[in-house]
Write an enzyme that holds these catalytic residues in place. Structure first.
Site, mmCIF file in Angstrom:
data_model
loop_
_atom_site.group_PDB
_atom_site.id
_atom_site.type_symbol
_atom_site.label_atom_id
_atom_site.label_comp_id
_atom_site.label_asym_id
_atom_site.label_seq_id
_atom_site.Cartn_x
_atom_site.Cartn_y
_atom_site.Cartn_z
ATOM 1 C CG LEU A 92 38.553 50.337 44.057
ATOM 2 C CD1 LEU A 92 38.749 51.324 45.212
ATOM 3 C CD2 LEU A 92 39.904 49.830 43.566
ATOM 4 C CG ASP A 93 38.026 43.140 44.462
ATOM 5 O OD1 ASP A 93 37.398 43.163 43.393
ATOM 6 O OD2 ASP A 93 39.143 42.601 44.603
ATOM 7 C CE LYS A 94 30.749 43.471 51.650
ATOM 8 N NZ LYS A 94 29.974 42.296 52.117
#
Length: 326
Positions: free
Chosen positions: A138-140
């Site tokens: 997942l993105d940050k």
């Protein structure tokens, strides 16, 4: 020091006719193309049980890929005592509810403080599993559910299931603008032609499919439920921006602030201060890699996302004359 690793996968239909080195770079993005090319040339790659040692060799869809390679410990990731929100755990897998701000894997500019470092501290034996068992990312600043493999057999099964689109991942998001109905975005995603740190819809990109439906309508925003068929980098964010409905707070693809007309100062301030993409991985469903049991988890919407929905809902209620489009 070095360690022996085994990577497994299946050539997808859309990869038919691609070069072997390109295909493997797509299948195993955590390893550089240079490293993959070396593995090919050193007879460490097999296609359907036969050694494949020519990087330019063309692949066929459905071919079984196995890489037996030696991974040099040129980068050592250190365990770090970082809290984890573990939704489920057994001997083979963990399901994590990732908070905003936590990077999944160390990289340029982020040598530590990541989910990987946290996993190494919480479960030291996971160091024997490639990428500390991380199957997808997942993105940050995207929150929500991720599955992590604690053993190599579990990881092998999960990676194959992910490539075979047998793992269901659903998200909630708040997009900018009026969306009157759901639909499907089927558009290739690849590197932006000029902004190399960004992704974009480009003809030469990898196939990507996102399904979405409308959950709730506000004056100038729409709450969505989305389901991925593929898992490209920034996929939902890129696809929604491609529809001219980027996600609220997206610092890369969101564009300028677009509040509803006559918005009160509190709503304007809230939108200006919402500094991450409004995206949450709310549901994960998969077949357990060892037992075969079908399992499903749900992650509650995080507080900042809840607050966003509440202020947009209140704004909509305060301006009933603007609801003719709903």
């Amino acid at each position: 020091m070095s360690q022996q690793i085994e990577l497994n996968g299946v050539v997808a239909d859309h990869q038919y006719g691609q070069r072997l080195d390109q295909t493997l770079a797509d299948m195993f993005p955590d390893y550089s193309r240079t490293r993959i090319k070396t593995w090919i040339q050193q007879d460490q790659v097999q296609l359907d049980g036969q050694v494949a040692n020519k990087p330019r060799e063309k692949v066929l869809s459905g071919q079984q890929v196995v890489i037996h390679a030696e991974l040099e410990d040129d980068v050592r990731f250190e365990p770090e005592d970082i809290p984890l929100n573990i939704v489920y755990e057994d001997d083979d897998i963990m399901v994590i509810n990732k908070p905003a701000g936590l990077v999944v894997h160390p990289g340029a500019g982020t040598p530590g403080g990541t989910l990987l470092n946290a996993l190494l501290h919480y479960c030291p034996s996971i160091a024997e599993v490639p990428r500390a068992g991380i199957v997808h990312r997942l993105d940050k600043d995207t929150t929500g559910l991720m599955v992590v493999a604690k053993t190599i057999p579990a990881q092998t099964h999960l990676v194959t299931a992910l490539q075979g689109r047998e793992i269901t991942r659903e998200y909630e998001a708040v997009a900018i603008g009026h969306m009157t109905a759901g639909g499907t975005v089927e558009a290739n995603i690849g590197r932006h032609p000029t902004q190399r740190i960004q992704m974009a819809v480009v003809p030469s990109g990898k196939p990507a499919v996102t399904h979405y439906r409308v959950m709730e309508k506000f004056r100038a925003h729409t709450r969505l439920r989305l389901r991925l068929e593929s898992g490209r980098t920034h996929q939902i964010r890129v696809h929604m921006a491609h529809l001219k409905h980027p996600l609220v707070g997206d610092p890369v693809y969101g564009g300028r602030l677009k509040p509803p007309r006559s918005a009160n100062p509190d709503l304007l301030a809230f939108l200006r201060n919402f500094k991450r993409q409004a995206l949450h991985a709310v549901m994960l469903r998969l077949e357990h890699p060892i037992s075969g049991e079908m399992m499903e988890w749900h992650a509650p919407i995080p507080d900042d996302f809840v607050a966003l929905v509440e202020v947009l809902r209140a704004d909509t209620k305060d301006h009933p004359d603007d609801l003719v489009w709903i």
